[in-house]
Motif scaffolding. Sequence first.
Motif, PDB file in Angstrom:
ATOM      1  N   LEU B 475       0.836  -1.196   0.000  1.00  9.10           N
ATOM      2  CA  LEU B 475       0.000   0.000   0.000  1.00  9.10           C
ATOM      3  C   LEU B 475       0.872   1.248   0.000  1.00  9.10           C
ATOM      4  CD1 LEU B 475      -2.732  -1.006   2.609  1.00  9.10           C
ATOM      5  CD2 LEU B 475      -3.037  -0.748   0.150  1.00  9.10           C
ATOM      6  N   GLN B 476       1.899   1.201   0.845  1.00  6.24           N
ATOM      7  CA  GLN B 476       2.770   2.359   0.966  1.00  6.24           C
ATOM      8  C   GLN B 476       3.443   2.666  -0.369  1.00  6.24           C
ATOM      9  OE1 GLN B 476       2.562   4.053   3.930  1.00  6.24           O
ATOM     10  NE2 GLN B 476       3.409   5.594   2.554  1.00  6.24           N
ATOM     11  N   LYS B 477       3.789   1.623  -1.063  1.00  4.77           N
ATOM     12  CA  LYS B 477       4.455   1.807  -2.355  1.00  4.77           C
ATOM     13  C   LYS B 477       3.503   2.502  -3.338  1.00  4.77           C
ATOM     14  CE  LYS B 477       6.916  -1.078  -5.607  1.00  4.77           C
ATOM     15  NZ  LYS B 477       6.994  -2.487  -6.006  1.00  4.77           N
ATOM     16  N   MET B 478       2.260   2.034  -3.328  1.00  5.17           N
ATOM     17  CA  MET B 478       1.284   2.654  -4.230  1.00  5.17           C
ATOM     18  C   MET B 478       1.054   4.113  -3.863  1.00  5.17           C
ATOM     19  SD  MET B 478      -1.637  -0.260  -4.834  1.00  5.17           S
ATOM     20  CE  MET B 478      -1.598  -1.409  -3.471  1.00  5.17           C
ATOM     21  N   LEU B 479       0.994   4.351  -2.546  1.00  6.76           N
ATOM     22  CA  LEU B 479       0.772   5.715  -2.063  1.00  6.76           C
ATOM     23  C   LEU B 479       1.938   6.605  -2.446  1.00  6.76           C
ATOM     24  CD1 LEU B 479      -0.740   5.183   1.467  1.00  6.76           C
ATOM     25  CD2 LEU B 479      -1.566   6.851  -0.202  1.00  6.76           C
ATOM     26  N   ASP B 480       3.151   6.108  -2.223  1.00  8.72           N
ATOM     27  CA  ASP B 480       4.322   6.921  -2.491  1.00  8.72           C
ATOM     28  C   ASP B 480       4.399   7.315  -3.963  1.00  8.72           C
ATOM     29  OD1 ASP B 480       4.952   6.738   0.136  1.00  8.72           O
ATOM     30  OD2 ASP B 480       6.456   5.155  -0.082  1.00  8.72           O
ATOM     31  N   LEU B 481       4.025   6.381  -4.788  1.00  7.34           N
ATOM     32  CA  LEU B 481       4.053   6.653  -6.224  1.00  7.34           C
ATOM     33  C   LEU B 481       3.115   7.800  -6.596  1.00  7.34           C
ATOM     34  CD1 LEU B 481       4.174   3.074  -7.749  1.00  7.34           C
ATOM     35  CD2 LEU B 481       5.838   4.897  -8.110  1.00  7.34           C
ATOM     36  N   ALA B 482       2.039   7.909  -5.823  1.00  7.00           N
ATOM     37  CA  ALA B 482       1.021   8.903  -6.166  1.00  7.00           C
ATOM     38  C   ALA B 482       1.331  10.291  -5.633  1.00  7.00           C
ATOM     39  CB  ALA B 482      -0.330   8.457  -5.617  1.00  7.00           C
ATOM     40  N   GLY B 495      -2.752   4.400  -6.382  1.00  6.64           N
ATOM     41  CA  GLY B 495      -2.076   5.215  -5.385  1.00  6.64           C
ATOM     42  C   GLY B 495      -2.815   6.523  -5.134  1.00  6.64           C
ATOM     43  N   TRP B 496      -3.249   7.152  -6.206  1.00  5.78           N
ATOM     44  CA  TRP B 496      -4.005   8.393  -6.050  1.00  5.78           C
ATOM     45  C   TRP B 496      -5.301   8.136  -5.296  1.00  5.78           C
ATOM     46  CZ3 TRP B 496      -8.885   9.703  -8.041  1.00  5.78           C
ATOM     47  CH2 TRP B 496      -9.285  11.028  -7.777  1.00  5.78           C
ATOM     48  N   GLN B 497      -5.984   7.054  -5.666  1.00  6.56           N
ATOM     49  CA  GLN B 497      -7.244   6.726  -4.979  1.00  6.56           C
ATOM     50  C   GLN B 497      -6.993   6.524  -3.476  1.00  6.56           C
ATOM     51  OE1 GLN B 497      -8.416   3.204  -7.121  1.00  6.56           O
ATOM     52  NE2 GLN B 497      -9.093   4.325  -8.936  1.00  6.56           N
ATOM     53  N   LEU B 498      -5.969   5.741  -3.170  1.00  2.00           N
ATOM     54  CA  LEU B 498      -5.661   5.488  -1.751  1.00  2.00           C
ATOM     55  C   LEU B 498      -5.318   6.785  -1.030  1.00  2.00           C
ATOM     56  CD1 LEU B 498      -3.528   2.264  -2.224  1.00  2.00           C
ATOM     57  CD2 LEU B 498      -5.591   2.409  -0.806  1.00  2.00           C
ATOM     58  N   SER B 499      -4.593   7.624  -1.723  1.00  2.00           N
ATOM     59  CA  SER B 499      -4.203   8.891  -1.115  1.00  2.00           C
ATOM     60  C   SER B 499      -5.420   9.760  -0.807  1.00  2.00           C
ATOM     61  CB  SER B 499      -3.224   9.596  -2.057  1.00  2.00           C
ATOM     62  OG  SER B 499      -3.256  10.976  -1.869  1.00  2.00           O
ATOM     63  N   MET B 500      -6.427   9.710  -1.673  1.00  2.00           N
ATOM     64  CA  MET B 500      -7.644  10.488  -1.417  1.00  2.00           C
ATOM     65  C   MET B 500      -8.361   9.970  -0.165  1.00  2.00           C
ATOM     66  SD  MET B 500      -7.879  12.872  -3.651  1.00  2.00           S
ATOM     67  CE  MET B 500      -9.537  13.417  -4.049  1.00  2.00           C
ATOM     68  N   PHE B 501      -8.420   8.658  -0.037  1.00  3.06           N
ATOM     69  CA  PHE B 501      -9.054   8.074   1.156  1.00  3.06           C
ATOM     70  C   PHE B 501      -8.264   8.445   2.412  1.00  3.06           C
ATOM     71  CE2 PHE B 501     -12.531   5.033   0.094  1.00  3.06           C
ATOM     72  CZ  PHE B 501     -12.550   5.198  -1.280  1.00  3.06           C
ATOM     73  N   GLU B 502      -6.959   8.420   2.279  1.00  2.12           N
ATOM     74  CA  GLU B 502      -6.100   8.740   3.422  1.00  2.12           C
ATOM     75  C   GLU B 502      -6.254  10.206   3.828  1.00  2.12           C
ATOM     76  OE1 GLU B 502      -1.792   7.198   3.928  1.00  2.12           O
ATOM     77  OE2 GLU B 502      -1.544   9.268   3.301  1.00  2.12           O
ATOM     78  N   GLN B 503      -6.220  11.070   2.835  1.00  2.42           N
ATOM     79  CA  GLN B 503      -6.343  12.499   3.134  1.00  2.42           C
ATOM     80  C   GLN B 503      -7.670  12.831   3.806  1.00  2.42           C
ATOM     81  OE1 GLN B 503      -5.395  15.232  -0.127  1.00  2.42           O
ATOM     82  NE2 GLN B 503      -4.260  13.587  -1.111  1.00  2.42           N
ATOM     83  N   ARG B 504      -8.720  12.217   3.275  1.00  5.03           N
ATOM     84  CA  ARG B 504     -10.047  12.481   3.825  1.00  5.03           C
ATOM     85  C   ARG B 504     -10.121  12.024   5.285  1.00  5.03           C
ATOM     86  NH1 ARG B 504     -14.996   9.518   0.771  1.00  5.03           N
ATOM     87  NH2 ARG B 504     -13.632   7.765   1.279  1.00  5.03           N
ATOM     88  N   ALA B 505      -9.591  10.843   5.538  1.00  2.00           N
ATOM     89  CA  ALA B 505      -9.659  10.303   6.904  1.00  2.00           C
ATOM     90  C   ALA B 505      -8.756  11.102   7.851  1.00  2.00           C
ATOM     91  CB  ALA B 505      -9.248   8.829   6.897  1.00  2.00           C
ATOM     92  N   ASP B 506      -7.546  11.353   7.423  1.00  2.00           N
ATOM     93  CA  ASP B 506      -6.607  12.050   8.305  1.00  2.00           C
ATOM     94  C   ASP B 506      -7.056  13.477   8.596  1.00  2.00           C
ATOM     95  OD1 ASP B 506      -5.066   9.842   8.475  1.00  2.00           O
ATOM     96  OD2 ASP B 506      -3.387  10.586   7.278  1.00  2.00           O
ATOM     97  N   HIS B 507      -7.474  14.169   7.553  1.00  2.00           N
ATOM     98  CA  HIS B 507      -7.828  15.571   7.765  1.00  2.00           C
ATOM     99  C   HIS B 507      -9.063  15.711   8.655  1.00  2.00           C
ATOM    100  CE1 HIS B 507      -7.709  19.852   6.853  1.00  2.00           C
ATOM    101  NE2 HIS B 507      -9.026  19.784   6.837  1.00  2.00           N
ATOM    102  N   THR B 508     -10.060  14.868   8.448  1.00  2.00           N
ATOM    103  CA  THR B 508     -11.256  15.006   9.290  1.00  2.00           C
ATOM    104  C   THR B 508     -10.909  14.678  10.747  1.00  2.00           C
ATOM    105  OG1 THR B 508     -11.933  12.770   8.680  1.00  2.00           O
ATOM    106  CG2 THR B 508     -12.981  14.563   7.503  1.00  2.00           C
ATOM    107  N   LEU B 509     -10.048  13.701  10.934  1.00  2.00           N
ATOM    108  CA  LEU B 509      -9.672  13.356  12.311  1.00  2.00           C
ATOM    109  C   LEU B 509      -8.824  14.470  12.935  1.00  2.00           C
ATOM    110  CD1 LEU B 509      -9.694  11.264  14.586  1.00  2.00           C
ATOM    111  CD2 LEU B 509      -7.632  10.262  13.604  1.00  2.00           C
ATOM    112  N   GLU B 510      -7.910  14.973  12.169  1.00  2.00           N
ATOM    113  CA  GLU B 510      -7.032  16.036  12.663  1.00  2.00           C
ATOM    114  C   GLU B 510      -7.850  17.257  13.094  1.00  2.00           C
ATOM    115  OE1 GLU B 510      -3.935  16.940   9.796  1.00  2.00           O
ATOM    116  OE2 GLU B 510      -4.033  19.049  10.365  1.00  2.00           O
TER     117      GLU B 510
END
Lengths: 639, 639
Positions: B475-482, B495-510
């Motif tokens: 997963l990390q590899k795909m993310l890093d690529l994006a 990777g881009w898709q995963l990054s969007m999910f990550e950003q959405r989750a992290d930012h709302t929690l933050e």
Amino acid sequence: MTAVSDEIRVVLDGAWGDLRQRVRHELKPEQILGEPGQSVAEQRARVTRQLLALADAGYGRIGFPAQYGGELDYGASCVAFEMQAYGDLSLLVKLGVQFGLFGGAVTRLGTERHHSAYLADIMSGKLLGSFGMTEVGHGSNVQRLETTATYDPATSEIVIHTPTASAVKTYIGNAAQDAQMAVVFAQLITNEGGHGVHALLVPVRDEAGNALPGVTIGDNGVKAGLPGVDNGTFAFDQVRVPKANLLNAFGDIDDSGTYVSDIDNENRRFFTMLGTLVRGRVCVGGGSGSSAKKALAIAIRYGDHRRQFEAPGDEQEVVVLDYLAHQRKLLPRLAKSYALSLAQNIVTERLEELHGAGAAGGEKDQEAQRELETRVAGLKAVTTWHALETIQVCREACGGAGYMAENQLGQMRADVDVFTTFEGDNTVLLQLVAKGLLTEYKELWGDLDPAAMVGMVSKQIAEGAVERTTGRARLQKMLDLAKGRDDDSALDDRGWQLSMFEQRADHTLETVAKRLRKATKDNAFQLFNGAQDHVLLAARTHIDRIVMEAFAEAVDAMEDGPAKALMDRVCSLYALASIEEDKAWFLEHGRLTTTRSRAVTAQVNQLCADLRPHVLTLVDALGIPDGLITAPIAASPGA
Amino acid sequence: MTAVSDEIRVVLDGAWGDLRQRVRHELKPEQILGEPGQSVAEQRARVTRQLLALADAGYGRIGFPAQYGGELDYGASCVAFEMQAYGDLSLLVKLGVQFGLFGGAVTRLGTERHHSAYLADIMSGKLLGSFGMTEVGHGSNVQRLETTATYDPATSEIVIHTPTASAVKTYIGNAAQDAQMAVVFAQLITNEGGHGVHALLVPVRDEAGNALPGVTIGDNGVKAGLPGVDNGTFAFDQVRVPKANLLNAFGDIDDSGTYVSDIDNENRRFFTMLGTLVRGRVCVGGGSGSSAKKALAIAIRYGDHRRQFEAPGDEQEVVVLDYLAHQRKLLPRLAKSYALSLAQNIVTERLEELHGAGAAGGEKDQEAQRELETRVAGLKAVTTWHALETIQVCREACGGAGYMAENQLGQMRADVDVFTTFEGDNTVLLQLVAKGLLTEYKELWGDLDPAAMVGMVSKQIAEGAVERTTGRARLQKMLDLAKGRDDDSALDDRGWQLSMFEQRADHTLETVAKRLRKATKDNAFQLFNGAQDHVLLAARTHIDRIVMEAFAEAVDAMEDGPAKALMDRVCSLYALASIEEDKAWFLEHGRLTTTRSRAVTAQVNQLCADLRPHVLTLVDALGIPDGLITAPIAASPGA
């Protein structure tokens, strides 16, 4: 009832307030409530009994022509239906089949010979009937029905026949148990050929309740809801009826065996016939709206005293409706119920104007009729989905208690379900709305550019709806005030809110028209299909706009005072919650900045908090008879 | 089954593929299907009969400890539950109550004396039991249960008592008809005072089926669904049980009458006890996921041959699944069912690791346990809502036919409904997820800024879930690529898709952590309540991310070939449909440009079209036994 809730109730009641009050006081709960847990056979027997008792009490007469013993006006029948929808929905649908669909088809598609022969018995419940339209193979695409009605000049009879398994009539209410006669929709064929779908009266049972020769009656059996409605199937094997049984208001076979009609175009004739039956959709919209209100009344009253989890430092637990998440579930939906209710009143009035005893007819009315059909189709779709979703959310908001039959939500939810696909599948109806809008469009085509055309269409439609009131001028005034200062105006500025609804509706229509204009003979299906989500959006946003305008107009017409101030906030909640749902669209199209978009959400939360202290007033104002809310959880804990 | 669908099925089946295959071939439809239209009494009798037959066939033994006759492992019991969920859901819930809740509580909260005395009879169905937690006054807030269990040192007995009307146990499965014994949750009181909620074994019926002295058993009667489950009430009037009936794994009363426990903190003890019962939520999530799949199989198979409306110039009507609107209803939900299924497999494996026979225990496991509980709570909420909505959409997509009981959707819809509020109300569960995330947060508090903390928390959680696999590295590899090329990368870039999910989750929690950090003793409730919608969003997006990661990981691990290529597109459809749903959020937070946002919608439409020819393959790959899909509309028209 407080003065405020009473004042709001009068606004929500609309033109037939007296009738609503009469029904509230006159109908006893046992006359229209159901009993959970009965078997299908018991439910059906109970519903038939209740139907006949209501007919005895005169409720079958509402909306039928006075010269045959009818009472009140056509619009009144829709309002009575809305009020009856606070009771058992199986009974409601059974009433709708008997008096609305069956009785309505005989009235509207038939002529004097049918009226004098049957209406009195239909109103009294002596003659029970079905509305035989849907077939196994054709639900939405009624023009392709396969049942045939072939004229036999030798005997002057018409032969009704089911040629294939997919031509069997199905899901027909009243069929499995009660109907003695059915209005059967079939392809009418004479020696000259086919004339499209027509309706005929076909006796299906004898006095003893047995199927007549050539008629095969089936039972659809258990359904997901509406257990008291005896849906069934009809198949016909060369069944002969006299030529006089053709419901001949729009097409007839003359004595020489020749087909005659005032409307030459088969397609237009078909849609004209269907158009006269528009009341069914008005009623389904109104009835499902009532269900949503009743569910909200139950969930809000429960939420107002149910406690769960204590706040830090508090011993007593928090009332669940004090939680933002709980308010978020219920209050925007309450606001939408208000909005839809007011929009429903307008279509009911419009129906009375165009189809009531005093209707003038003529060219102008044809245009108005098309506008009415468009509006009714869309409002039916939007309201039935709202009802389904609202009842479900109310069920969940009541937790396990909401799942118990005694708390009324489960059966309502199961029953309302089918409202989203009967009397027109909602998705198909929204396409019909879009088609209606785009047809207006096409007629104005010429050399206008799409934006200018949309302006004209949207103006025309809006004027069509409110021309009889001073409402349009009022709305225009609010809109004009908002122009040019979108981002500065307060979120509760009615003009700004209206302008957002207008922009959303106009722009989606304008752009979909542009897309579809590229259609050629070869790519038409691909092009249309690829734009289907866009088409549906155009339809839905158009209806949203009409609903918002109805609400804005109603609030504006109120006398200043606390009731109006409260309604103003409910209207803002409806408006902002709708804008919030489509935030992505507004952002994508530059109609909201990101800052303002976030402010919309904050303001929806604020309005929920503001309205929280007034929820019981707002529920009282719905005017649901207390005796019909038997859910123990809805009772005040002190009671 | 084609090679492609078979390869995909193996991926979806996950770790217990053999068990799934065994159940597919072994269970006969009549063993687990229901019969529509039976009365409540008939349904209950049928379900009890089926339960006993399944116990006879050994299905009750799955997941119980081997030393008492149990079979297979703990995770296997969840997988068996998922497979049984393709049958009647009343039976499923009844099985869940008997073997999961009742049997599970005896196993997990009890000790050897309870195991040796009862487990064999529980597995065989000789001893039927209830799980008596919920009370009239307390559903979600279980810590506030009012039933008391008071130790009487004079007789060494414990006295179970229902002090108020709101303390009556209610909605208890197995109670109204079958249970001979109940696990009763009550406030344990000794001479020293109260020790919080504990569970006890309380006999409720004698051999003849009559309520024992002091026990009042009521019947919840008709419900909105689950007609075959005999939900009922228990009230206790000073009912005495031996001290040995205390399920004493986490707290006991010693011979001197003194309360003893390894866990001093009452709060922690309570949540530790509840934590051992996490399997119930795993099962409910998995079972509702199965229901969604079955509904999709019915609607998609029907949609693949049902025709309605002809395209311009065509004589034959169009297959409804060729319409974009129809694809839009069904295909993104099919993709989501795939995604949830893969996420469900991970929690089941995790459950086995932490609660199975080989579980190590210890500090590290406590952290992992908390992570598991958080994940299970969230997945249960997301999956049950998905199931409810999906079954409803499938019903509507099948029109009137979808409403007929024979087509199976109605009962499933009615039954699954309650899954959204039992085993934890979904809204409360999502708050639990957020609380779990924020607790991790708080422990990392120190001087870190919120963004850094979220990074750590999210890394930790992700690692917790996939540490046993090489998945995280992938997963990390795909993310890093994006990274760093958001707007340039293709929409189908994983990777881009995963990054969007990550950003959405992290930012709302933050951001929610920042808001809540301002809490003081005086404003805590107001602050928390005002942020409740934000809290729920943080929870939901966290779960969405976990689900997306499970899907991405599973696809990545497949061998290259047509099956992987197909799965890749299904995964993209899941990802983009989820991003589309939250478009407004991505736009508001500058994560999508308006151009790209529109492209997302266009791409979802494109993927629907791309997957259209493969729908039957994708349905076959779900591996639902054909014999359990009895809906006539799902049969191929040639069959």
